[in-house]
Design a protein around this motif. Structure first.
Motif, PDB file in Angstrom:
ATOM      1  N   PRO A 343      26.753  24.835  13.615  1.00  0.00           N
ATOM      2  CA  PRO A 343      28.212  24.989  13.730  1.00  0.00           C
ATOM      3  C   PRO A 343      28.983  24.583  12.482  1.00  0.00           C
ATOM      4  N   ASP A 344      28.511  23.549  11.781  1.00  0.00           N
ATOM      5  CA  ASP A 344      29.243  23.082  10.602  1.00  0.00           C
ATOM      6  C   ASP A 344      28.934  23.891   9.351  1.00  0.00           C
ATOM      7  N   GLN A 345      28.063  24.932   9.481  1.00  0.00           N
ATOM      8  CA  GLN A 345      27.729  25.773   8.338  1.00  0.00           C
ATOM      9  C   GLN A 345      27.971  27.255   8.617  1.00  0.00           C
ATOM     10  N   LEU A 346      28.540  27.566   9.776  1.00  0.00           N
ATOM     11  CA  LEU A 346      28.745  28.966  10.153  1.00  0.00           C
ATOM     12  C   LEU A 346      29.655  29.688   9.171  1.00  0.00           C
ATOM     13  N   GLY A 347      30.712  29.025   8.697  1.00  0.00           N
ATOM     14  CA  GLY A 347      31.617  29.658   7.748  1.00  0.00           C
ATOM     15  C   GLY A 347      30.903  30.105   6.491  1.00  0.00           C
ATOM     16  N   ARG A 348      30.017  29.247   5.986  1.00  0.00           N
ATOM     17  CA  ARG A 348      29.279  29.597   4.771  1.00  0.00           C
ATOM     18  C   ARG A 348      28.299  30.741   5.008  1.00  0.00           C
ATOM     19  N   VAL A 349      27.644  30.734   6.163  1.00  0.00           N
ATOM     20  CA  VAL A 349      26.725  31.828   6.479  1.00  0.00           C
ATOM     21  C   VAL A 349      27.482  33.153   6.552  1.00  0.00           C
ATOM     22  N   LEU A 350      28.631  33.148   7.231  1.00  0.00           N
ATOM     23  CA  LEU A 350      29.435  34.365   7.323  1.00  0.00           C
ATOM     24  C   LEU A 350      29.976  34.768   5.954  1.00  0.00           C
ATOM     25  N   GLY A 351      30.418  33.779   5.165  1.00  0.00           N
ATOM     26  CA  GLY A 351      30.967  34.077   3.850  1.00  0.00           C
ATOM     27  C   GLY A 351      29.948  34.694   2.919  1.00  0.00           C
ATOM     28  N   LEU A 352      28.752  34.111   2.882  1.00  0.00           N
ATOM     29  CA  LEU A 352      27.698  34.650   2.022  1.00  0.00           C
ATOM     30  C   LEU A 352      27.269  36.032   2.483  1.00  0.00           C
ATOM     31  N   SER A 353      27.166  36.223   3.798  1.00  0.00           N
ATOM     32  CA  SER A 353      26.746  37.521   4.329  1.00  0.00           C
ATOM     33  C   SER A 353      27.799  38.592   4.056  1.00  0.00           C
ATOM     34  N   ARG A 354      29.068  38.252   4.292  1.00  0.00           N
ATOM     35  CA  ARG A 354      30.146  39.219   4.058  1.00  0.00           C
ATOM     36  C   ARG A 354      30.286  39.560   2.583  1.00  0.00           C
ATOM     37  N   SER A 355      29.992  38.597   1.718  1.00  0.00           N
ATOM     38  CA  SER A 355      30.106  38.844   0.292  1.00  0.00           C
ATOM     39  C   SER A 355      29.224  40.018  -0.130  1.00  0.00           C
ATOM     40  N   MET A 356      27.997  40.025   0.370  1.00  0.00           N
ATOM     41  CA  MET A 356      27.099  41.141   0.065  1.00  0.00           C
ATOM     42  C   MET A 356      27.659  42.452   0.595  1.00  0.00           C
ATOM     43  N   GLY A 357      28.141  42.417   1.826  1.00  0.00           N
ATOM     44  CA  GLY A 357      28.614  43.643   2.455  1.00  0.00           C
ATOM     45  C   GLY A 357      29.880  44.202   1.843  1.00  0.00           C
ATOM     46  N   GLN A 358      30.766  43.333   1.347  1.00  0.00           N
ATOM     47  CA  GLN A 358      32.030  43.800   0.799  1.00  0.00           C
ATOM     48  C   GLN A 358      31.912  44.274  -0.644  1.00  0.00           C
ATOM     49  N   LEU A 359      31.075  43.621  -1.427  1.00  0.00           N
ATOM     50  CA  LEU A 359      30.961  43.992  -2.839  1.00  0.00           C
ATOM     51  C   LEU A 359      30.425  45.403  -3.037  1.00  0.00           C
ATOM     52  N   VAL A 360      29.610  45.871  -2.105  1.00  0.00           N
ATOM     53  CA  VAL A 360      29.004  47.201  -2.285  1.00  0.00           C
ATOM     54  C   VAL A 360      29.948  48.329  -1.892  1.00  0.00           C
ATOM     55  N   ILE A 361      31.037  48.020  -1.180  1.00  0.00           N
ATOM     56  CA  ILE A 361      31.926  49.088  -0.695  1.00  0.00           C
ATOM     57  C   ILE A 361      32.591  49.841  -1.845  1.00  0.00           C
ATOM     58  N   PRO A 362      33.259  49.153  -2.795  1.00  0.00           N
ATOM     59  CA  PRO A 362      33.857  49.934  -3.893  1.00  0.00           C
ATOM     60  C   PRO A 362      32.814  50.635  -4.750  1.00  0.00           C
ATOM     61  N   VAL A 363      31.621  50.034  -4.868  1.00  0.00           N
ATOM     62  CA  VAL A 363      30.558  50.674  -5.651  1.00  0.00           C
ATOM     63  C   VAL A 363      30.141  51.987  -4.991  1.00  0.00           C
ATOM     64  N   GLY A 364      29.920  51.943  -3.673  1.00  0.00           N
ATOM     65  CA  GLY A 364      29.526  53.152  -2.958  1.00  0.00           C
ATOM     66  C   GLY A 364      30.597  54.224  -3.011  1.00  0.00           C
ATOM     67  N   ALA A 365      31.854  53.809  -2.864  1.00  0.00           N
ATOM     68  CA  ALA A 365      32.951  54.777  -2.881  1.00  0.00           C
ATOM     69  C   ALA A 365      33.075  55.450  -4.238  1.00  0.00           C
ATOM     70  N   LEU A 366      32.922  54.673  -5.313  1.00  0.00           N
ATOM     71  CA  LEU A 366      33.058  55.237  -6.657  1.00  0.00           C
ATOM     72  C   LEU A 366      31.859  56.115  -7.022  1.00  0.00           C
ATOM     73  N   LEU A 367      30.664  55.735  -6.540  1.00  0.00           N
ATOM     74  CA  LEU A 367      29.470  56.517  -6.852  1.00  0.00           C
ATOM     75  C   LEU A 367      29.418  57.829  -6.075  1.00  0.00           C
ATOM     76  N   GLY A 368      30.120  57.882  -4.934  1.00  0.00           N
ATOM     77  CA  GLY A 368      30.057  59.077  -4.105  1.00  0.00           C
ATOM     78  C   GLY A 368      30.466  60.334  -4.847  1.00  0.00           C
TER      79      GLY A 368
END
Length: 410
Positions: A343-368
């Protein structure tokens, strides 16, 4: 922790109204950049890239902040109020004749970072006051509220921009953040959201991030979920950037027909929200993850398949399958993250996981666009669908080391 019957409705209202308002800004910012400030394609696309890029870059640090704050409710209220002030600067600057592209870039970047912070804080706050056996239901309700906002938002945005202009329309987004802040500030929610105490000892930021990475290392399924989400986002961004062009120019559909396919997604998403709890209980949470993610990714192949004939029914089928499976998978994923993370580390787990998922979005959109120019639109769509499928399949190859009984389903 007892299930709160008061906090979840307040969060649902907050999520629904703010998502609907965000759709107004999502349309208004590029409209202002292109039609008022004469931005070219690259300058306009930078607005999109900044929002998701900054969100991805700040995600891990946002997770540290979420884990450290004494009251996640107060954090969410503060984020809403800052968003209100930030969005309001655009119509004010426009009225004063001082609006610039740099201003719009700043709003996109800061709003993206704040949106990412809120996206991490909400599921973390839910885990504070919802019992483990109620997480699936609570997450499904919040997903439903966001779906309502996503359905109502685009129409509201188009109507407001057309009626009062893009800059003035953004007042609606500012108001939505104000309403969200009020909902989260209600006295009856205060005791629920602040009932959980935080550790007094606070390691440094670097050490905090190491602890979050340690959770992903100790629970490989969480790391694989992050990879799967990133692959699905990357493929989805590339496909999304090409979807309208493909539908109009390759599949030869009209605006009304494209609207029908979009409506099919909304129907499927709402159906998933209404039935998701029963589906997850019947299949089992740990079995939903490796099944519904790849099914959602496999549905992406129906988009290029529509070029072979029967385009409208094929694209409707794509939206129905993808909308249902992706929504169930998303609810299951966040629930598993809540169950398996300390429970005291859930924010970091979500933050690290979302970081991967969000960074690739503009890359995918521009490469399309670039890939479509090289191999054709249908070929590019097939490539992006293949990447999404390959990425989601990694979640099939591992199981959680420690699964609470609540995660198994009935």
């Amino acid at each position: 922790m007892a299930l709160s019957r008061r906090a979840v409705p307040a969060l649902m209202f907050s999520q629904g109204v703010s998502v609907a308002g965000t759709q107004v800004t999502a349309l208004a910012l590029p409209t202002l950049a292109i039609l008022l400030l004469d931005a070219g394609p690259l300058a306009a696309s930078l607005l999109f890239a900044l929002e998701y890029g900054v969100q991805g870059l700040t995600g891990p640090f946002a997770g540290v902040l979420v884990d450290r704050v004494a009251s996640r409710r107060r954090l969410l209220v503060t984020v809403d109020l800052v968003q209100l002030l930030l969005v309001a600067t655009v119509p004010l600057a426009h009225a004063a004749g001082a609006l610039t592209l740099v201003h719009l870039y700043g709003v996109a970047a800061v709003s993206g970072a704040l949106g990412g912070l809120s996206a991490i804080a909400v599921p973390t706050a839910v885990s504070d006051f919802v019992a483990k056996d109620g997480l699936v239901a609570a997450n499904a309700k919040l997903a439903g509220a966001r779906s309502v906002g996503q359905i109502a938002g685009p129409g509201l945005a188009a109507a407001l921009v057309q009626a009062v202009g893009a800059a003035t329309a953004m007042v609606a987004d500012a108001v939505s953040y104000g309403l969200s802040a009020v909902a989260l500030s209600l006295p009856r929610l205060q005791r629920d959201a602040e009932a959980t105490t935080r550790p007094t000892a606070r390691p440094g930021v670097v050490e905090s991030l190491r602890e979050g990475l340690g959770v992903l290392r100790d629970q490989p399924v969480l790391a694989r979920l992050a990879v799967a989400a990133a692959a699905l986002n990357f493929g989805g961004a590339g496909l999304g950037g090409l979807y309208a062009y493909f539908a109009y120019q390759v599949a030869d559909l009209g605006p009304g027909e494209v609207g029908v396919t979009t409506a099919a997604f909304s129907v499927a998403a709402v159906t998933a929200v209404l039935t998701g709890k029963k589906v997850i209980a019947r299949v089992g949470l740990t079995r939903v993850i490796p099944v519904f993610g790849p099914l959602a990714a496999a549905a992406l192949f129906l988009i290029p398949a529509a070029s072979l004939g029967f385009a409208l029914p094929v694209l409707i089928a794509y939206q129905l399958v993808f909308g249902f499976c992706a929504t169930v998978w998303a609810v299951s994923s966040v629930t598993l993250q809540q169950l398996l993370s300390p429970p005291d580390q859930l924010g970091r787990v979500l933050g690290l996981s979302r970081s991967m998922g969000q960074l690739v979005i503009p890359v995918g959109a521009l490469l399309g666009g670039a890939l479509a120019g090289a191999v054709g639109t249908a070929g590019a769509l097939t490539v992006f669908a293949s990447i999404a499928l390959a990425g989601t399949l990694v979640a099939v190859t591992t199981s959680p080391r420690t699964v609470p009984p609540e995660a198994i389903g009935t």
